[in-house]
Motif scaffolding. Structure first.
Motif, PDB file in Angstrom:
ATOM      1  N   UNK A 208       0.822  -1.091  -0.002  1.00 17.80           N
ATOM      2  CA  UNK A 208       0.142   0.092  -0.078  1.00 17.80           C
ATOM      3  C   UNK A 208       0.946   1.350  -0.075  1.00 17.80           C
ATOM      4  N   UNK A 209       1.906   1.250   0.825  1.00 19.45           N
ATOM      5  CA  UNK A 209       2.801   2.647   0.732  1.00 19.45           C
ATOM      6  C   UNK A 209       4.236   2.126   1.345  1.00 19.45           C
ATOM      7  N   UNK A 210       5.287   3.055   0.831  1.00 19.42           N
ATOM      8  CA  UNK A 210       6.557   2.725   1.241  1.00 19.42           C
ATOM      9  C   UNK A 210       7.249   3.977   1.330  1.00 19.42           C
ATOM     10  N   UNK A 211       8.009   4.089   2.260  1.00 21.82           N
ATOM     11  CA  UNK A 211       8.896   5.290   2.494  1.00 21.82           C
ATOM     12  C   UNK A 211      10.135   4.856   3.114  1.00 21.82           C
ATOM     13  N   UNK A 212      11.029   5.781   2.967  1.00 18.58           N
ATOM     14  CA  UNK A 212      12.427   5.450   3.572  1.00 18.58           C
ATOM     15  C   UNK A 212      12.805   6.764   4.163  1.00 18.58           C
ATOM     16  N   UNK A 213      13.551   6.748   5.419  1.00 27.72           N
ATOM     17  CA  UNK A 213      14.152   7.883   6.207  1.00 27.72           C
ATOM     18  C   UNK A 213      15.285   7.219   6.850  1.00 27.72           C
ATOM     19  N   UNK A 214      16.355   8.418   7.072  1.00 22.49           N
ATOM     20  CA  UNK A 214      17.066   8.173   7.979  1.00 22.49           C
ATOM     21  C   UNK A 214      16.740   8.618   9.445  1.00 22.49           C
ATOM     22  N   UNK A 215      17.551   8.477  10.396  1.00 21.36           N
ATOM     23  CA  UNK A 215      17.394   9.093  11.644  1.00 21.36           C
ATOM     24  C   UNK A 215      17.307  10.527  11.887  1.00 21.36           C
ATOM     25  N   UNK A 216      16.000  11.156  12.287  1.00 24.62           N
ATOM     26  CA  UNK A 216      16.037  12.670  12.304  1.00 24.62           C
ATOM     27  C   UNK A 216      15.721  13.278  10.728  1.00 24.62           C
ATOM     28  N   UNK A 217      15.715  12.509   9.898  1.00 24.98           N
ATOM     29  CA  UNK A 217      15.661  13.369   8.364  1.00 24.98           C
ATOM     30  C   UNK A 217      14.014  13.120   8.110  1.00 24.98           C
ATOM     31  N   UNK A 219      10.725  11.840   5.878  1.00 29.82           N
ATOM     32  CA  UNK A 219      10.687  10.547   5.107  1.00 29.82           C
ATOM     33  C   UNK A 219      10.276  10.950   3.314  1.00 29.82           C
ATOM     34  N   UNK A 220      10.957   9.901   2.743  1.00 28.64           N
ATOM     35  CA  UNK A 220      10.693  10.227   1.265  1.00 28.64           C
ATOM     36  C   UNK A 220       9.887   8.846   0.916  1.00 28.64           C
ATOM     37  N   UNK A 221       8.807   9.401   0.032  1.00 31.31           N
ATOM     38  CA  UNK A 221       7.830   8.471  -0.427  1.00 31.31           C
ATOM     39  C   UNK A 221       8.429   7.848  -1.692  1.00 31.31           C
TER      40      UNK A 221
END
Length: 229
Positions: A208-217, A219-221
């Motif tokens: 349904x959905x996917x995102x990436x993020x690093x600590x404290x940054x 999120x990138x969809x």
């Protein structure tokens, strides 16, 4: 209050855009706000009902480039298995003394591996270990008689994952110091493992959905179509 670095990062991420996995793996490094080697995490929303046993997705996968973090492993076993566990590099090996430590609130470990014979003793720790995703489970390869192989897999980059009550899997797939292609390949390996576990009873869209993020940054969809082979 957003920091100056965070404000700069927010500007670089287009909130109305879905990025390909390749683009996200490069962008996540570009928008990192921390001075330390932060974790890179994937958040995957699934079209499942976690309350139904057959849709409570959980499993394990060995990331091709490891996690970038050395995991602390506890092996709970009978004395005849202790030497093999120690030789394989387990950080802690034993049984009763560690059960008592955990009952007293000690959880300074990342993974617990147990032999089937000792599982009846560990059952009572479920309330402590369950919420921390530390409970050994045959589905994730953490209940086994071959403790040496299990320790080697964990130390070599094997991670376990489990869908939460909201239908989301959160998993760390590397560090911000990784090259973009390593972030992309580790991410794809995890996503492939989750796609293979799609239950036949799940209706509608699975990913349904996917995102990436690093600590404290921020999120990138990610466009889910870019990760489905």
């Amino acid at each position: 209050m957003a920091t100056k670095n965070r404000k700069v990062a927010d500007v670089k991420v287009d909130k109305n855009k879905s990025y390909s996995l390749k683009e996200a793996s490069t962008l996540v490094k570009d928008i990192n706000c921390t001075k330390f080697d932060s974790s890179v995490d994937l958040h995957i929303r699934l079209g499942v009902d976690p309350k139904k046993a057959d849709q409570a997705i959980r499993g394990s996968v060995t990331l091709p480039h490891g996690t970038g973090k050395t995991k602390k492993v506890l092996v709970l076993c009978t004395p005849d298995k202790e030497a093999a566990a120690k030789e394989a590099g387990a950080d802690h090996v034993g049984l009763d003394e560690f059960i008592q430590k955990i009952e007293s609130g000690w959880t300074d470990i990342d993974v617990i591996i147990a032999t089937p014979a000792v599982m009846p003793k560990i059952g009572k720790l479920g309330k402590i270990l369950g919420p921390r995703n530390l409970m050994p489970n045959p589905k994730t390869g953490t209940v086994t008689n071959d403790v040496a192989a299990a320790v080697n897999e964990v130390k070599g980059g094997k991670i376990t994952f489990k869908v939460d009550k909201a239908g989301i899997i959160h998993a760390s797939i590397g560090r911000i110091s990784f090259a973009p292609e390593k972030i992309e390949q580790n991410s794809q390996e995890l996503i492939n493992a989750i796609i293979k576990l799609k239950p036949s009873t799940a209706k509608g869209i699975y990913l349904r959905g996917l995102s990436m993020a690093s600590t404290m940054s921020p999120g990138i969809v990610i466009d889910t179509k870019s990760v489905q082979n």
